[in-house]
Write a protein that holds these residues in place. Structure first.
Motif, PDB file in Angstrom:
ATOM      1  N   THR A 223       0.842  -1.189   0.000  1.00 16.50           N
ATOM      2  CA  THR A 223       0.000   0.000   0.000  1.00 16.50           C
ATOM      3  C   THR A 223       0.883   1.247   0.000  1.00 16.50           C
ATOM      4  N   GLU A 224       0.512   2.235  -0.805  1.00 14.82           N
ATOM      5  CA  GLU A 224       1.314   3.443  -0.947  1.00 14.82           C
ATOM      6  C   GLU A 224       0.482   4.678  -0.651  1.00 14.82           C
ATOM      7  N   PRO A 225       1.068   5.683   0.021  1.00 13.27           N
ATOM      8  CA  PRO A 225       0.383   6.972   0.172  1.00 13.27           C
ATOM      9  C   PRO A 225       0.410   7.733  -1.147  1.00 13.27           C
ATOM     10  N   ALA A 226      -0.386   8.785  -1.238  1.00 11.20           N
ATOM     11  CA  ALA A 226      -0.371   9.627  -2.438  1.00 11.20           C
ATOM     12  C   ALA A 226       1.020  10.195  -2.646  1.00 11.20           C
ATOM     13  N   ARG A 227       1.422  10.270  -3.900  1.00  7.18           N
ATOM     14  CA  ARG A 227       2.784  10.696  -4.221  1.00  7.18           C
ATOM     15  C   ARG A 227       2.853  12.192  -4.466  1.00  7.18           C
ATOM     16  N   HIS A 228       3.883  12.843  -3.893  1.00  5.86           N
ATOM     17  CA  HIS A 228       4.182  14.245  -4.165  1.00  5.86           C
ATOM     18  C   HIS A 228       5.195  14.290  -5.314  1.00  5.86           C
ATOM     19  N   PRO A 229       5.116  15.298  -6.189  1.00  7.68           N
ATOM     20  CA  PRO A 229       6.048  15.344  -7.324  1.00  7.68           C
ATOM     21  C   PRO A 229       7.523  15.349  -6.938  1.00  7.68           C
ATOM     22  N   PHE A 230       7.852  15.751  -5.693  1.00  9.28           N
ATOM     23  CA  PHE A 230       9.255  15.779  -5.288  1.00  9.28           C
ATOM     24  C   PHE A 230       9.640  14.613  -4.386  1.00  9.28           C
ATOM     25  N   ASP A 231       8.797  13.608  -4.268  1.00 10.77           N
ATOM     26  CA  ASP A 231       9.222  12.398  -3.575  1.00 10.77           C
ATOM     27  C   ASP A 231      10.335  11.732  -4.371  1.00 10.77           C
ATOM     28  N   SER A 232      11.294  11.127  -3.679  1.00  5.72           N
ATOM     29  CA  SER A 232      12.429  10.503  -4.351  1.00  5.72           C
ATOM     30  C   SER A 232      11.974   9.399  -5.295  1.00  5.72           C
ATOM     31  N   GLY A 233      12.701   9.244  -6.388  1.00  6.05           N
ATOM     32  CA  GLY A 233      12.405   8.193  -7.359  1.00  6.05           C
ATOM     33  C   GLY A 233      11.631   8.717  -8.546  1.00  6.05           C
ATOM     34  N   TYR A 234      11.024   7.802  -9.271  1.00  6.41           N
ATOM     35  CA  TYR A 234      10.274   8.183 -10.466  1.00  6.41           C
ATOM     36  C   TYR A 234       9.012   8.947 -10.066  1.00  6.41           C
ATOM     37  N   GLY A 235       8.847  10.118 -10.680  1.00  6.69           N
ATOM     38  CA  GLY A 235       7.772  10.994 -10.265  1.00  6.69           C
ATOM     39  C   GLY A 235       6.534  10.920 -11.128  1.00  6.69           C
ATOM     40  N   ARG A 236       6.695  11.147 -12.412  1.00 11.37           N
ATOM     41  CA  ARG A 236       5.512  11.185 -13.277  1.00 11.37           C
ATOM     42  C   ARG A 236       5.885  10.806 -14.701  1.00 11.37           C
ATOM     43  N   LEU A 237       4.861  10.433 -15.423  1.00 13.75           N
ATOM     44  CA  LEU A 237       4.952  10.107 -16.841  1.00 13.75           C
ATOM     45  C   LEU A 237       4.506  11.345 -17.605  1.00 13.75           C
ATOM     46  N   CYS A 238       5.306  11.806 -18.557  1.00 16.90           N
ATOM     47  CA  CYS A 238       4.950  12.972 -19.359  1.00 16.90           C
ATOM     48  C   CYS A 238       4.659  12.537 -20.783  1.00 16.90           C
ATOM     49  N   LEU A 239       3.473  12.895 -21.270  1.00 17.86           N
ATOM     50  CA  LEU A 239       3.020  12.519 -22.602  1.00 17.86           C
ATOM     51  C   LEU A 239       2.999  13.754 -23.498  1.00 17.86           C
ATOM     52  N   GLU A 240       3.499  13.606 -24.710  1.00 16.44           N
ATOM     53  CA  GLU A 240       3.446  14.713 -25.668  1.00 16.44           C
ATOM     54  C   GLU A 240       2.144  14.641 -26.462  1.00 16.44           C
ATOM     55  N   SER A 241       1.467  15.776 -26.579  1.00 20.36           N
ATOM     56  CA  SER A 241       0.163  15.863 -27.221  1.00 20.36           C
ATOM     57  C   SER A 241       0.193  16.918 -28.322  1.00 20.36           C
ATOM     58  N   ASP A 242      -0.679  16.737 -29.317  1.00 22.38           N
ATOM     59  CA  ASP A 242      -0.866  17.802 -30.297  1.00 22.38           C
ATOM     60  C   ASP A 242      -2.142  18.592 -30.028  1.00 22.38           C
ATOM     61  N   ASP A 243      -2.846  18.223 -28.938  1.00 25.08           N
ATOM     62  CA  ASP A 243      -4.058  18.948 -28.549  1.00 25.08           C
ATOM     63  C   ASP A 243      -4.259  18.748 -27.051  1.00 25.08           C
ATOM     64  N   LEU A 244      -3.651  19.626 -26.266  1.00 24.61           N
ATOM     65  CA  LEU A 244      -3.664  19.481 -24.815  1.00 24.61           C
ATOM     66  C   LEU A 244      -5.081  19.450 -24.258  1.00 24.61           C
ATOM     67  N   ASP A 245      -5.920  20.350 -24.714  1.00 23.30           N
ATOM     68  CA  ASP A 245      -7.270  20.437 -24.158  1.00 23.30           C
ATOM     69  C   ASP A 245      -8.056  19.149 -24.400  1.00 23.30           C
TER      70      ASP A 245
END
Length: 311
Positions: A223-245
């Protein structure tokens, strides 16, 4: 439309050491100019502290290293198990795994087990960097000899494989190209440092890379608590989009959530959200001024598809 996996973020204590490590093993190089600063727009908005950063470019994907200025000192590295939920690793491939394993040792990393064959003819190993973050290294005997190292996939551990496959297939507008159950078996246990591992995996094409999904049936993920973007390790997956909205709206319609409004700079627009399990997902749409940061600007964004086509 999602164009591909732009980068993963990796929160580290020693930025210079991480840059050397991933440069030596994965062949990644710091992107000159203001690229890292442009892509750190989410961190500036919600991080809550200062940080340094470095954007590393591989042949077909990026890695964004982030070193926060912790007010109480950097946390001690934690050797997370491979069945911990969330982004667990990214994978690099080459024709020969031996030079990758040698580079891991030379840069102060370690292998959970020596490279081994799981019955596919490929050689696999999990490597820990000096801060205990995991990267998978693979040798593909069918890949061209002398082909420089490339990125293959980002791996995410889920508690619900069916739901994760449904969500990411719809988000990427794709279907899994492979799915199956694995274990128990001594080779699988040895590779992951687990006992009696039984798991299910699925692989989804995602443009330049693949998304690899795992659900561990035994041992189950902690079980894991909610992750903060600055927690150590892998933070987030970033996807490139041609239409953000449109892609942000689709993420919400599929059961995800948005955590910020649209964040803007002269180079890009970005938004931070999460999948239904709370894993952080950033979506970025590059403007003309940010074209040099695009997946299409990398040296060989189609290398994965080309290598697989040559099997």
């Amino acid at each position: 439309m999602i164009k591909g996996i732009h980068h993963v973020t990796l929160v580290v204590c020693d930025l210079d050491a991480a840059q050397r490590y991933y440069g030596a093993i994965a062949g990644m190089k710091p992107l000159p100019g203001a690229g890292a600063a442009a892509l750190a727009v989410v961190d500036r908005q919600i991080g809550g502290m200062g940080f340094d950063h470095c954007l590393l470019a591989g042949r077909n994907g990026y890695l964004l290293l982030v070193a926060p200025h912790w007010t109480a000192g950097a946390p001690a590295p934690v050797a997370n198990p491979i069945n911990r939920p969330g982004i667990r690793h990214f994978c690099v491939q080459n024709h020969d795994v031996a030079p990758l394993a040698t580079a891991v040792a030379a840069q102060g990393g370690s292998l959970i087990a020596a490279p081994l064959d799981l019955g596919t003819g490929n050689q696999y190993a999990y490597a820990r960097d000096p801060e205990d973050n995991i990267m998978e290294i693979e040798g593909l005997p069918y890949a061209p000899v002398g082909e420089p190292t490339w990125l293959a996939h980002v791996a995410l551990v889920t508690r619900d494989m069916d739901a994760a496959v449904t969500f990411y297939s719809a988000l990427f507008a794709t279907e899994p190209n492979s799915r199956g159950r694995f274990g128990p078996g001594p080779q699988l246990d040895r590779m992951g440092g687990l006992v009696d591992a039984q798991l299910e995996g699925a692989w989804l094409p995602a443009g330049n890379l693949q998304l690899e999904l795992w659900q561990f049936h035994t041992p189950t993920s902690p079980t894991e608590p909610a992750r903060h973007p600055f927690d150590s390790g892998y933070g987030r997956l970033c996807l490139e989009s041609d239409d953000l909205d449109a892609d942000a709206a689709r993420l919400v319609a599929l059961g995800g959530a948005l955590l910020t409004e649209s964040l803007e700079s002269d180079r890009l627009r970005a938004i931070l959200g999460s999948d239904p399990e709370g894993n952080l997902i950033e979506i970025v749409e590059l403007r003309t001024a940010g074209a040099a940061l695009a997946i299409a600007a990398l040296a060989d964004p189609d290398i994965c598809a080309r290598v697989e086509a040559g099997r």
